[in-house]
Design a protein around this motif. Sequence first.
Motif, PDB file in Angstrom:
ATOM      1  N   MET A   1     -14.062   9.430  60.156  1.00  0.00           N
ATOM      2  CA  MET A   1     -14.757  10.607  60.700  1.00  0.00           C
ATOM      3  C   MET A   1     -15.819  10.213  61.710  1.00  0.00           C
ATOM      4  O   MET A   1     -16.078  10.913  62.684  1.00  0.00           O
ATOM      5  N   THR A   2     -16.477   9.073  61.544  1.00  0.00           N
ATOM      6  CA  THR A   2     -17.607   8.719  62.387  1.00  0.00           C
ATOM      7  C   THR A   2     -17.357   7.454  63.185  1.00  0.00           C
ATOM      8  O   THR A   2     -18.259   6.702  63.492  1.00  0.00           O
ATOM      9  N   THR A   3     -16.108   7.189  63.510  1.00  0.00           N
ATOM     10  CA  THR A   3     -15.767   5.990  64.266  1.00  0.00           C
ATOM     11  C   THR A   3     -16.456   6.000  65.631  1.00  0.00           C
ATOM     12  O   THR A   3     -16.441   6.990  66.350  1.00  0.00           O
ATOM     13  N   GLU A   4     -17.082   4.852  65.980  1.00  0.00           N
ATOM     14  CA  GLU A   4     -17.717   4.722  67.299  1.00  0.00           C
ATOM     15  C   GLU A   4     -16.630   4.671  68.367  1.00  0.00           C
ATOM     16  O   GLU A   4     -15.649   3.946  68.251  1.00  0.00           O
TER      17      GLU A   4
ATOM     18  N   GLN B   1     -25.683  15.661  71.695  1.00  0.00           N
ATOM     19  CA  GLN B   1     -25.695  16.861  70.863  1.00  0.00           C
ATOM     20  C   GLN B   1     -24.740  16.742  69.681  1.00  0.00           C
ATOM     21  O   GLN B   1     -24.981  17.331  68.633  1.00  0.00           O
ATOM     22  N   GLY B   2     -23.641  16.009  69.855  1.00  0.00           N
ATOM     23  CA  GLY B   2     -22.672  15.809  68.784  1.00  0.00           C
ATOM     24  C   GLY B   2     -21.381  16.569  68.956  1.00  0.00           C
ATOM     25  O   GLY B   2     -20.385  16.240  68.318  1.00  0.00           O
ATOM     26  N   LYS B   3     -21.366  17.579  69.810  1.00  0.00           N
ATOM     27  CA  LYS B   3     -20.176  18.424  69.927  1.00  0.00           C
ATOM     28  C   LYS B   3     -19.020  17.656  70.560  1.00  0.00           C
ATOM     29  O   LYS B   3     -19.229  16.823  71.460  1.00  0.00           O
TER      30      LYS B   3
ATOM     31  N   GLY C   1      -9.004  29.974  55.321  1.00  0.00           N
ATOM     32  CA  GLY C   1      -8.870  28.636  54.761  1.00  0.00           C
ATOM     33  C   GLY C   1      -7.796  27.830  55.459  1.00  0.00           C
ATOM     34  O   GLY C   1      -7.956  26.611  55.685  1.00  0.00           O
ATOM     35  N   ALA C   2      -6.714  28.478  55.832  1.00  0.00           N
ATOM     36  CA  ALA C   2      -5.634  27.770  56.522  1.00  0.00           C
ATOM     37  C   ALA C   2      -6.084  27.310  57.911  1.00  0.00           C
ATOM     38  O   ALA C   2      -5.757  26.198  58.351  1.00  0.00           O
ATOM     39  N   VAL C   3      -6.844  28.150  58.614  1.00  0.00           N
ATOM     40  CA  VAL C   3      -7.338  27.753  59.933  1.00  0.00           C
ATOM     41  C   VAL C   3      -8.332  26.605  59.798  1.00  0.00           C
ATOM     42  O   VAL C   3      -8.297  25.634  60.560  1.00  0.00           O
ATOM     43  N   ALA C   4      -9.205  26.699  58.801  1.00  0.00           N
ATOM     44  CA  ALA C   4     -10.200  25.640  58.589  1.00  0.00           C
ATOM     45  C   ALA C   4      -9.535  24.299  58.319  1.00  0.00           C
ATOM     46  O   ALA C   4      -9.974  23.255  58.819  1.00  0.00           O
ATOM     47  N   ALA C   5      -8.472  24.309  57.549  1.00  0.00           N
ATOM     48  CA  ALA C   5      -7.777  23.064  57.201  1.00  0.00           C
ATOM     49  C   ALA C   5      -7.154  22.401  58.414  1.00  0.00           C
ATOM     50  O   ALA C   5      -6.923  21.181  58.420  1.00  0.00           O
ATOM     51  N   ALA C   6      -6.884  23.175  59.453  1.00  0.00           N
ATOM     52  CA  ALA C   6      -6.211  22.641  60.640  1.00  0.00           C
ATOM     53  C   ALA C   6      -7.179  22.288  61.766  1.00  0.00           C
ATOM     54  O   ALA C   6      -6.736  21.962  62.869  1.00  0.00           O
ATOM     55  N   ALA C   7      -8.494  22.354  61.515  1.00  0.00           N
ATOM     56  CA  ALA C   7      -9.495  22.095  62.550  1.00  0.00           C
ATOM     57  C   ALA C   7     -10.187  20.763  62.266  1.00  0.00           C
ATOM     58  O   ALA C   7     -11.098  20.703  61.439  1.00  0.00           O
ATOM     59  N   PRO C   8      -9.774  19.671  62.930  1.00  0.00           N
ATOM     60  CA  PRO C   8     -10.332  18.354  62.619  1.00  0.00           C
ATOM     61  C   PRO C   8     -11.788  18.213  63.047  1.00  0.00           C
ATOM     62  O   PRO C   8     -12.183  18.656  64.125  1.00  0.00           O
ATOM     63  N   MET C   9     -12.573  17.579  62.194  1.00  0.00           N
ATOM     64  CA  MET C   9     -13.979  17.298  62.456  1.00  0.00           C
ATOM     65  C   MET C   9     -14.152  15.795  62.613  1.00  0.00           C
ATOM     66  O   MET C   9     -13.598  15.016  61.822  1.00  0.00           O
ATOM     67  N   GLY C  10     -14.918  15.385  63.633  1.00  0.00           N
ATOM     68  CA  GLY C  10     -15.135  13.959  63.812  1.00  0.00           C
ATOM     69  C   GLY C  10     -16.009  13.665  65.004  1.00  0.00           C
ATOM     70  O   GLY C  10     -16.641  14.556  65.585  1.00  0.00           O
ATOM     71  N   ASN C  11     -16.076  12.395  65.373  1.00  0.00           N
ATOM     72  CA  ASN C  11     -16.848  11.939  66.521  1.00  0.00           C
ATOM     73  C   ASN C  11     -16.457  12.744  67.760  1.00  0.00           C
ATOM     74  O   ASN C  11     -15.279  12.950  68.039  1.00  0.00           O
TER      75      ASN C  11
ATOM     76  N   THR D   1      -9.262  14.078  69.575  1.00  0.00           N
ATOM     77  CA  THR D   1      -8.615  14.956  68.598  1.00  0.00           C
ATOM     78  C   THR D   1      -9.603  15.874  67.887  1.00  0.00           C
ATOM     79  O   THR D   1      -9.194  16.835  67.236  1.00  0.00           O
ATOM     80  N   SER D   2     -10.892  15.604  67.982  1.00  0.00           N
ATOM     81  CA  SER D   2     -11.889  16.398  67.254  1.00  0.00           C
ATOM     82  C   SER D   2     -12.117  17.742  67.927  1.00  0.00           C
ATOM     83  O   SER D   2     -12.154  17.841  69.161  1.00  0.00           O
ATOM     84  N   VAL D   3     -12.305  18.766  67.122  1.00  0.00           N
ATOM     85  CA  VAL D   3     -12.729  20.062  67.648  1.00  0.00           C
ATOM     86  C   VAL D   3     -13.997  20.560  66.965  1.00  0.00           C
ATOM     87  O   VAL D   3     -14.586  21.548  67.397  1.00  0.00           O
ATOM     88  N   LEU D   4     -14.412  19.909  65.890  1.00  0.00           N
ATOM     89  CA  LEU D   4     -15.679  20.189  65.220  1.00  0.00           C
ATOM     90  C   LEU D   4     -16.454  18.886  65.116  1.00  0.00           C
ATOM     91  O   LEU D   4     -15.866  17.822  64.887  1.00  0.00           O
ATOM     92  N   GLY D   5     -17.773  18.973  65.278  1.00  0.00           N
ATOM     93  CA  GLY D   5     -18.601  17.783  65.233  1.00  0.00           C
ATOM     94  C   GLY D   5     -19.679  17.878  64.176  1.00  0.00           C
ATOM     95  O   GLY D   5     -19.691  18.792  63.343  1.00  0.00           O
ATOM     96  N   PRO D   6     -20.630  16.942  64.195  1.00  0.00           N
ATOM     97  CA  PRO D   6     -21.705  16.940  63.207  1.00  0.00           C
ATOM     98  C   PRO D   6     -22.754  17.997  63.525  1.00  0.00           C
ATOM     99  O   PRO D   6     -22.778  18.570  64.627  1.00  0.00           O
TER     100      PRO D   6
END
Length: 476
Positions: free
Chosen positions: A1-4, A96-98, A305-315, A320-325
């Motif tokens: 999730m937090t790979t540089e 910002q993290g986004k 819940g189904a939409v949330a499961a398909a929205a990757p969070m990460g760096n 591939t990330s669409v949600l951040g910290p």
Amino acid sequence: MTTEVAAPSGYDAFLAAITPTSGLMKTILDPATGGVVGEAPVHSVADLEHAVAAAVAAQPAWAGLGHEGRSAALLRAADAVERSAEDLARLLSREQGKPLNGPNARFEVGSCVAWLRAAATIPLEAETIVDDGQTRAELHYRPIGVVGAIGPWNWPMMITVWQIAPALRMGNSVVVKPSEYTPLSVLALAKVINEELPEGLLSVISGGRDVGERLAGHPAVGKIMFTGSTATGKAIIKSSADTVKRLTLELGGNDAGIVLPDADPKAIAQDLFWGAFINSGQTCAALKRLYVHEDIYDAVCEELGAVAAAAPMGNGLDETSVLGPLQNKQQFDIVNRLVDSAKHSGARILTGGNPPQEQPGYFYPTTLVADIDNDNPLVAEEQFGPALPIIKYSTVNEAVAMANGLDVGLGASVWSSDPAAARKVAARIQAGTVWINKHGAVDPRIPFGGAKQSGYGLEFGVEGLKALGVPQIING
């Protein structure tokens, strides 16, 4: 999730160009990794005084260019931002993290370009108020002078442009005070814009609270534009009183959404999700309380819940990330406290709710909370993060009463298969903007502002331009 993820060399050169070579500095850390992003200057009140003096000196010649000349410069500035878009987006993502993708960093920089162009091209003509053969009266808008712009950390570049673009178009000079959390993004944006502006017209003073307080009370500053918390907005009102400043305040929100019983849960789930979780929920006009009719409550919860499961969070630099910290630890702790209070009250956690332990970054998982009381702190307080409470209701009157039950009213939304029915409900909601089957969709042509303690004054469109001018009647 937090790979540089390494940034390209062009970005490094861009960052170096805004790094101070002397004076007090503050190290800015990446909220996803804890790594160093760069060094930001820590300006003083004395630095602010120099910036205000330069703004006072630069403003008359800028005003003298007229709308045509100023608009041409803003259009050139928009082109300059567009040329630097990728480097700006990468800096924004790290500070910002986004994420770069989704409605995030690249989207934000693109919005800066769009708002600059809109502010430059929206027509503002003198208005003939009376012309009856005996009396002729015209309404014009003249520059205020120096405008102070105080911005937040959640959309630092975009909201800065929301403030400075109309101010400049109307013939004002601007001094910007960015959030202490995200100064690099605003410094970089201003550096690019200033390639097309006269010296001293636009300055960024990256300082602490003392700088913000002085800007709000400075006798040479004719207007303050502020986006942030209601508490800080109240302090600015007090600071500005002795100099009778004009104010535009976009303050805290806790936006409600009402899903009517005829809505199609599957059809609205994607837009509901992004209405709430854009920028990981760190948006003033995000959907923060969702009221769903009992007939479709379980179905809406399931589809979300189904939409949330398909929205990757990460760096953010991971494509591939669409949600951040979350951007900072203070905000992480607020979200964590509010979700914990919901758990202890007996609410049902549909997904999320357990942040990772002993990992770098302020990542809070996408969290949906069902079967929660309307007076629970997660509902009553603005969480400003990736946690959405979903409240069941039985009648539309009940839903409207709950939506209107707080002392804020920035935005709201109504979701229905019948737009006409939705508009009737929307008219009963106490909010500056009520969207139908969407949430948080701002447009540079459409005025935007809050009701109740979510602030006052309008931004965007013709009304936003007028708010950055002094009305003058020429009678005769």
